[in-house]
Design a protein around this motif. Structure first.
Motif, PDB file in Angstrom:
ATOM      1  N   VAL A   1       0.868  -1.173   0.000  1.00  0.00           N
ATOM      2  CA  VAL A   1       0.000   0.000   0.000  1.00  0.00           C
ATOM      3  C   VAL A   1       0.903   1.220   0.000  1.00  0.00           C
ATOM      4  CG1 VAL A   1      -1.983  -1.037   1.184  1.00  0.00           C
ATOM      5  CG2 VAL A   1      -0.204   0.070   2.520  1.00  0.00           C
ATOM      6  N   ASP A   2       0.378   2.312  -0.467  1.00  0.00           N
ATOM      7  CA  ASP A   2       1.087   3.586  -0.425  1.00  0.00           C
ATOM      8  C   ASP A   2       0.305   4.488   0.530  1.00  0.00           C
ATOM      9  OD1 ASP A   2       2.263   6.050  -0.801  1.00  0.00           O
ATOM     10  OD2 ASP A   2       2.474   5.798  -2.975  1.00  0.00           O
ATOM     11  N   MET A   3       0.759   4.549   1.781  1.00  0.00           N
ATOM     12  CA  MET A   3       0.021   5.296   2.802  1.00  0.00           C
ATOM     13  C   MET A   3      -0.065   6.775   2.475  1.00  0.00           C
ATOM     14  SD  MET A   3      -1.270   3.169   4.859  1.00  0.00           S
ATOM     15  CE  MET A   3      -1.755   4.115   6.277  1.00  0.00           C
ATOM     16  N   GLU A   4       0.970   7.343   1.878  1.00  0.00           N
ATOM     17  CA  GLU A   4       0.912   8.759   1.495  1.00  0.00           C
ATOM     18  C   GLU A   4      -0.222   8.976   0.501  1.00  0.00           C
ATOM     19  OE1 GLU A   4       4.634  10.297   0.088  1.00  0.00           O
ATOM     20  OE2 GLU A   4       5.676   9.765   1.934  1.00  0.00           O
ATOM     21  N   TYR A   5      -0.316   8.129  -0.499  1.00  0.00           N
ATOM     22  CA  TYR A   5      -1.371   8.213  -1.509  1.00  0.00           C
ATOM     23  C   TYR A   5      -2.749   8.054  -0.864  1.00  0.00           C
ATOM     24  CZ  TYR A   5      -4.374   6.608  -5.351  1.00  0.00           C
ATOM     25  OH  TYR A   5      -5.406   6.451  -6.227  1.00  0.00           O
ATOM     26  N   ILE A   6      -2.874   7.075   0.020  1.00  0.00           N
ATOM     27  CA  ILE A   6      -4.165   6.835   0.671  1.00  0.00           C
ATOM     28  C   ILE A   6      -4.569   8.047   1.500  1.00  0.00           C
ATOM     29  CG2 ILE A   6      -5.329   5.454   2.441  1.00  0.00           C
ATOM     30  CD1 ILE A   6      -3.681   3.044   1.411  1.00  0.00           C
ATOM     31  N   LEU A   7      -3.647   8.539   2.336  1.00  0.00           N
ATOM     32  CA  LEU A   7      -3.990   9.649   3.222  1.00  0.00           C
ATOM     33  C   LEU A   7      -4.263  10.942   2.448  1.00  0.00           C
ATOM     34  CD1 LEU A   7      -1.575   8.876   6.176  1.00  0.00           C
ATOM     35  CD2 LEU A   7      -4.047   8.548   6.102  1.00  0.00           C
TER      36      LEU A   7
ATOM     37  N   VAL B   1      -7.888  11.029   1.512  1.00  0.00           N
ATOM     38  CA  VAL B   1      -8.868  11.049   2.599  1.00  0.00           C
ATOM     39  C   VAL B   1      -9.038  12.518   3.015  1.00  0.00           C
ATOM     40  CG1 VAL B   1      -9.363  10.300   4.960  1.00  0.00           C
ATOM     41  CG2 VAL B   1      -8.251   8.729   3.362  1.00  0.00           C
ATOM     42  N   PRO B   2     -10.160  13.133   2.650  1.00  0.00           N
ATOM     43  CA  PRO B   2     -10.347  14.565   2.925  1.00  0.00           C
ATOM     44  C   PRO B   2     -10.217  14.929   4.408  1.00  0.00           C
ATOM     45  CG  PRO B   2     -12.039  13.779   1.423  1.00  0.00           C
ATOM     46  CD  PRO B   2     -11.276  12.572   1.887  1.00  0.00           C
ATOM     47  N   ALA B   3     -10.673  14.069   5.296  1.00  0.00           N
ATOM     48  CA  ALA B   3     -10.587  14.368   6.732  1.00  0.00           C
ATOM     49  C   ALA B   3      -9.131  14.493   7.173  1.00  0.00           C
ATOM     50  CB  ALA B   3     -11.292  13.278   7.544  1.00  0.00           C
ATOM     51  N   TYR B   4      -8.253  13.699   6.589  1.00  0.00           N
ATOM     52  CA  TYR B   4      -6.831  13.762   6.930  1.00  0.00           C
ATOM     53  C   TYR B   4      -6.224  15.076   6.454  1.00  0.00           C
ATOM     54  CZ  TYR B   4      -2.018  12.196   7.599  1.00  0.00           C
ATOM     55  OH  TYR B   4      -0.718  12.088   8.026  1.00  0.00           O
ATOM     56  N   GLU B   5      -6.562  15.467   5.241  1.00  0.00           N
ATOM     57  CA  GLU B   5      -6.057  16.738   4.703  1.00  0.00           C
ATOM     58  C   GLU B   5      -6.562  17.922   5.535  1.00  0.00           C
ATOM     59  OE1 GLU B   5      -3.809  17.321   2.100  1.00  0.00           O
ATOM     60  OE2 GLU B   5      -3.495  15.184   2.355  1.00  0.00           O
ATOM     61  N   MET B   6      -7.833  17.888   5.934  1.00  0.00           N
ATOM     62  CA  MET B   6      -8.388  18.977   6.757  1.00  0.00           C
ATOM     63  C   MET B   6      -7.715  19.018   8.129  1.00  0.00           C
ATOM     64  SD  MET B   6     -12.465  19.079   5.702  1.00  0.00           S
ATOM     65  CE  MET B   6     -12.869  18.106   7.085  1.00  0.00           C
ATOM     66  N   ALA B   7      -7.464  17.863   8.714  1.00  0.00           N
ATOM     67  CA  ALA B   7      -6.800  17.805  10.016  1.00  0.00           C
ATOM     68  C   ALA B   7      -5.380  18.346   9.909  1.00  0.00           C
ATOM     69  CB  ALA B   7      -6.784  16.369  10.544  1.00  0.00           C
ATOM     70  N   ASN B   8      -4.676  17.995   8.833  1.00  0.00           N
ATOM     71  CA  ASN B   8      -3.321  18.514   8.626  1.00  0.00           C
ATOM     72  C   ASN B   8      -3.328  20.027   8.470  1.00  0.00           C
ATOM     73  OD1 ASN B   8      -1.236  16.693   8.865  1.00  0.00           O
ATOM     74  ND2 ASN B   8      -1.576  15.831   6.850  1.00  0.00           N
ATOM     75  N   GLU B   9      -4.288  20.553   7.736  1.00  0.00           N
ATOM     76  CA  GLU B   9      -4.389  22.003   7.555  1.00  0.00           C
ATOM     77  C   GLU B   9      -4.662  22.690   8.897  1.00  0.00           C
ATOM     78  OE1 GLU B   9      -4.083  25.643   6.057  1.00  0.00           O
ATOM     79  OE2 GLU B   9      -3.574  23.791   4.989  1.00  0.00           O
TER      80      GLU B   9
ATOM     81  N   VAL C   1      -7.854   3.741   8.630  1.00  0.00           N
ATOM     82  CA  VAL C   1      -7.099   3.253   7.477  1.00  0.00           C
ATOM     83  C   VAL C   1      -6.477   1.895   7.814  1.00  0.00           C
ATOM     84  CG1 VAL C   1      -5.074   3.660   6.017  1.00  0.00           C
ATOM     85  CG2 VAL C   1      -6.671   5.534   6.499  1.00  0.00           C
ATOM     86  N   TYR C   2      -5.916   1.771   9.003  1.00  0.00           N
ATOM     87  CA  TYR C   2      -5.323   0.498   9.419  1.00  0.00           C
ATOM     88  C   TYR C   2      -6.357  -0.623   9.377  1.00  0.00           C
ATOM     89  CZ  TYR C   2      -3.565  -3.179  12.437  1.00  0.00           C
ATOM     90  OH  TYR C   2      -3.209  -4.390  12.948  1.00  0.00           O
ATOM     91  N   GLU C   3      -7.552  -0.355   9.888  1.00  0.00           N
ATOM     92  CA  GLU C   3      -8.612  -1.372   9.878  1.00  0.00           C
ATOM     93  C   GLU C   3      -8.987  -1.764   8.452  1.00  0.00           C
ATOM     94  OE1 GLU C   3      -9.952  -3.301  12.263  1.00  0.00           O
ATOM     95  OE2 GLU C   3      -8.410  -2.401  13.531  1.00  0.00           O
ATOM     96  N   ALA C   4      -9.046  -0.786   7.549  1.00  0.00           N
ATOM     97  CA  ALA C   4      -9.354  -1.082   6.147  1.00  0.00           C
ATOM     98  C   ALA C   4      -8.260  -1.946   5.525  1.00  0.00           C
ATOM     99  CB  ALA C   4      -9.536   0.215   5.361  1.00  0.00           C
TER     100      ALA C   4
ATOM    101  N   ILE D   1       0.388  -5.824  -7.178  1.00  0.00           N
ATOM    102  CA  ILE D   1       0.276  -6.154  -5.756  1.00  0.00           C
ATOM    103  C   ILE D   1       0.002  -4.925  -4.893  1.00  0.00           C
ATOM    104  CG2 ILE D   1       1.707  -8.220  -5.967  1.00  0.00           C
ATOM    105  CD1 ILE D   1       3.959  -6.652  -4.566  1.00  0.00           C
ATOM    106  N   ASP D   2      -0.192  -3.752  -5.509  1.00  0.00           N
ATOM    107  CA  ASP D   2      -0.523  -2.529  -4.775  1.00  0.00           C
ATOM    108  C   ASP D   2      -2.038  -2.495  -4.558  1.00  0.00           C
ATOM    109  OD1 ASP D   2      -1.081   0.057  -3.854  1.00  0.00           O
ATOM    110  OD2 ASP D   2       0.629   0.883  -4.941  1.00  0.00           O
ATOM    111  N   VAL D   3      -2.455  -2.529  -3.308  1.00  0.00           N
ATOM    112  CA  VAL D   3      -3.878  -2.562  -2.976  1.00  0.00           C
ATOM    113  C   VAL D   3      -4.360  -1.226  -2.395  1.00  0.00           C
ATOM    114  CG1 VAL D   3      -3.975  -5.074  -2.687  1.00  0.00           C
ATOM    115  CG2 VAL D   3      -3.403  -3.627  -0.727  1.00  0.00           C
ATOM    116  N   SER D   4      -3.651  -0.143  -2.685  1.00  0.00           N
ATOM    117  CA  SER D   4      -4.005   1.173  -2.135  1.00  0.00           C
ATOM    118  C   SER D   4      -5.413   1.602  -2.546  1.00  0.00           C
ATOM    119  CB  SER D   4      -2.994   2.222  -2.586  1.00  0.00           C
ATOM    120  OG  SER D   4      -1.704   1.888  -2.146  1.00  0.00           O
TER     121      SER D   4
END
Length: 173
Positions: free
Chosen positions: A26-32, A35-43, A125-128, A157-160
Protein backbone atom coordinates in the motif's frame (compact mmCIF):
# COMPACT_ATOMS: atom_id res chain seq x y z
CA UNK A 1 18.72 -42.68 5.69
CA UNK A 2 15.33 -42.23 7.33
CA UNK A 3 16.56 -39.09 9.12
CA UNK A 4 17.84 -37.66 5.84
CA UNK A 5 14.47 -38.31 4.16
CA UNK A 6 12.55 -36.71 7.03
CA UNK A 7 14.82 -33.66 7.01
CA UNK A 8 14.48 -33.40 3.24
CA UNK A 9 10.66 -33.58 3.49
CA UNK A 10 10.65 -30.89 6.18
CA UNK A 11 12.83 -28.62 4.03
CA UNK A 12 10.51 -29.06 1.03
CA UNK A 13 7.46 -28.46 3.24
CA UNK A 14 9.05 -25.25 4.54
CA UNK A 15 9.85 -24.05 1.03
CA UNK A 16 6.33 -24.88 -0.16
CA UNK A 17 4.70 -23.01 2.73
CA UNK A 18 6.98 -20.00 2.22
CA UNK A 19 6.14 -19.91 -1.48
CA UNK A 20 2.43 -19.95 -0.64
CA UNK A 21 2.62 -16.73 1.36
CA UNK A 22 0.98 -13.75 -0.28
CA UNK A 23 2.24 -10.20 0.05
CA UNK A 24 0.89 -6.83 -1.01
CA UNK A 25 1.84 -3.17 -0.92
CA UNK A 26 0.00 0.00 0.00
CA UNK A 27 1.09 3.59 -0.43
CA UNK A 28 0.02 5.30 2.80
CA UNK A 29 0.91 8.76 1.49
CA UNK A 30 -1.37 8.21 -1.51
CA UNK A 31 -4.17 6.83 0.67
CA UNK A 32 -3.99 9.65 3.22
CA UNK A 33 -3.87 12.32 0.48
CA UNK A 34 -7.15 10.93 -0.79
CA UNK A 35 -8.87 11.05 2.60
CA UNK A 36 -10.35 14.57 2.93
CA UNK A 37 -10.59 14.37 6.73
CA UNK A 38 -6.83 13.76 6.93
CA UNK A 39 -6.06 16.74 4.70
CA UNK A 40 -8.39 18.98 6.76
CA UNK A 41 -6.80 17.81 10.02
CA UNK A 42 -3.32 18.51 8.63
CA UNK A 43 -4.39 22.00 7.56
CA UNK A 44 -5.85 22.65 11.00
CA UNK A 45 -2.59 21.48 12.62
CA UNK A 46 -0.54 23.73 10.31
CA UNK A 47 -2.62 26.78 11.20
CA UNK A 48 -2.40 26.00 14.90
CA UNK A 49 1.36 25.47 14.63
CA UNK A 50 1.84 28.79 12.83
CA UNK A 51 -0.26 30.65 15.42
CA UNK A 52 1.72 29.15 18.30
CA UNK A 53 5.02 29.83 16.51
CA UNK A 54 4.06 33.51 16.15
CA UNK A 55 3.21 33.61 19.87
CA UNK A 56 6.58 32.10 20.82
CA UNK A 57 8.42 34.47 18.47
CA UNK A 58 6.59 37.47 19.98
CA UNK A 59 7.77 36.56 23.48
CA UNK A 60 11.31 35.92 22.19
CA UNK A 61 11.22 39.32 20.47
CA UNK A 62 10.15 40.94 23.75
CA UNK A 63 13.21 39.36 25.40
CA UNK A 64 15.41 40.66 22.58
CA UNK A 65 13.94 44.16 22.96
CA UNK A 66 14.53 44.06 26.72
CA UNK A 67 18.14 43.06 26.06
CA UNK A 68 18.69 45.83 23.48
CA UNK A 69 17.19 48.42 25.85
CA UNK A 70 19.34 47.08 28.66
CA UNK A 71 22.50 47.47 26.58
CA UNK A 72 21.54 51.03 25.67
CA UNK A 73 20.74 52.00 29.28
CA UNK A 74 23.39 49.97 31.11
CA UNK A 75 25.82 52.85 31.65
CA UNK A 76 23.09 54.85 33.44
CA UNK A 77 21.91 52.05 35.75
CA UNK A 78 22.93 51.25 39.28
CA UNK A 79 24.18 47.78 40.18
CA UNK A 80 20.77 46.85 41.62
CA UNK A 81 19.00 48.08 38.48
CA UNK A 82 21.44 46.11 36.29
CA UNK A 83 20.70 42.92 38.24
CA UNK A 84 16.98 43.61 38.11
CA UNK A 85 17.00 44.18 34.31
CA UNK A 86 19.19 41.13 33.74
CA UNK A 87 16.71 39.06 35.75
CA UNK A 88 13.81 40.45 33.68
CA UNK A 89 15.63 39.41 30.48
CA UNK A 90 16.36 35.93 31.84
CA UNK A 91 12.72 35.54 32.92
CA UNK A 92 11.43 36.61 29.50
CA UNK A 93 13.82 34.23 27.72
CA UNK A 94 12.70 31.43 30.04
CA UNK A 95 9.09 32.31 29.30
CA UNK A 96 9.77 31.95 25.56
CA UNK A 97 11.56 28.63 26.09
CA UNK A 98 8.78 27.30 28.33
CA UNK A 99 6.15 28.38 25.81
CA UNK A 100 8.05 26.68 22.97
CA UNK A 101 8.28 23.48 25.02
CA UNK A 102 4.60 23.70 26.03
CA UNK A 103 3.48 23.91 22.41
CA UNK A 104 6.15 22.00 20.50
CA UNK A 105 7.76 19.69 23.09
CA UNK A 106 7.64 15.89 22.87
CA UNK A 107 4.37 15.78 24.81
CA UNK A 108 3.36 19.32 23.91
CA UNK A 109 0.02 20.63 22.80
CA UNK A 110 0.82 20.21 19.10
CA UNK A 111 1.65 16.54 19.63
CA UNK A 112 -1.51 15.99 21.66
CA UNK A 113 -3.64 17.76 19.06
CA UNK A 114 -2.01 15.73 16.27
CA UNK A 115 -2.82 12.50 18.10
CA UNK A 116 -6.40 13.62 18.74
CA UNK A 117 -7.00 14.61 15.10
CA UNK A 118 -4.97 12.07 13.11
CA UNK A 119 -5.02 8.88 15.18
CA UNK A 120 -8.71 8.08 14.53
CA UNK A 121 -8.15 8.51 10.79
CA UNK A 122 -5.00 6.39 10.86
CA UNK A 123 -6.81 3.72 12.87
CA UNK A 124 -9.62 3.66 10.31
CA UNK A 125 -7.10 3.25 7.48
CA UNK A 126 -5.32 0.50 9.42
CA UNK A 127 -8.61 -1.37 9.88
CA UNK A 128 -9.35 -1.08 6.15
CA UNK A 129 -5.88 -2.44 5.32
CA UNK A 130 -6.43 -5.28 7.77
CA UNK A 131 -9.79 -6.12 6.20
CA UNK A 132 -8.29 -6.18 2.70
CA UNK A 133 -5.47 -8.41 3.95
CA UNK A 134 -7.90 -10.80 5.61
CA UNK A 135 -10.30 -10.89 2.67
CA UNK A 136 -7.59 -11.46 0.06
CA UNK A 137 -5.46 -13.80 2.19
CA UNK A 138 -2.33 -11.65 2.52
CA UNK A 139 0.08 -12.56 5.29
CA UNK A 140 1.85 -9.22 5.08
CA UNK A 141 1.19 -5.79 3.58
CA UNK A 142 4.13 -3.42 3.26
CA UNK A 143 3.94 0.38 3.12
CA UNK A 144 5.74 1.45 -0.03
CA UNK A 145 5.81 5.11 1.10
CA UNK A 146 7.83 4.45 4.24
CA UNK A 147 10.12 1.74 2.93
CA UNK A 148 13.19 2.92 1.11
CA UNK A 149 14.23 -0.72 0.64
CA UNK A 150 11.60 -1.47 -2.00
CA UNK A 151 13.31 -0.81 -5.30
CA UNK A 152 10.63 -2.26 -7.55
CA UNK A 153 7.26 -3.85 -6.97
CA UNK A 154 4.69 -4.92 -9.50
CA UNK A 155 1.69 -2.56 -9.58
CA UNK A 156 -0.53 -5.63 -9.45
CA UNK A 157 0.28 -6.15 -5.76
CA UNK A 158 -0.52 -2.53 -4.77
CA UNK A 159 -3.88 -2.56 -2.98
CA UNK A 160 -4.01 1.17 -2.14
CA UNK A 161 -7.08 1.83 -4.28
CA UNK A 162 -8.85 -1.15 -2.77
CA UNK A 163 -8.18 0.27 0.72
CA UNK A 164 -9.57 3.65 -0.38
CA UNK A 165 -12.68 1.98 -1.76
CA UNK A 166 -13.16 0.11 1.51
CA UNK A 167 -12.95 3.49 3.29
CA UNK A 168 -15.68 4.78 0.98
CA UNK A 169 -13.61 6.96 -1.31
CA UNK A 170 -13.61 6.61 -5.06
CA UNK A 171 -10.30 6.49 -6.88
CA UNK A 172 -9.18 7.98 -10.16
CA UNK A 173 -7.83 4.61 -11.38
Amino acid sequence: MKKFTIVLLLVFAGIASAAAQKFALVDMEYILKNVPAYEMANEQLNQLSQRWQREVEAVAQEAQTLYQNFLADKVFLTDDQVKQREQEIVNKEKEATDLRYKYFGPEGELYQKRVALLKPIQDEVYEAVKQVATQRGYQCIFDRASSSNIIFASPTIDVSNEVLQRLGYSTAN
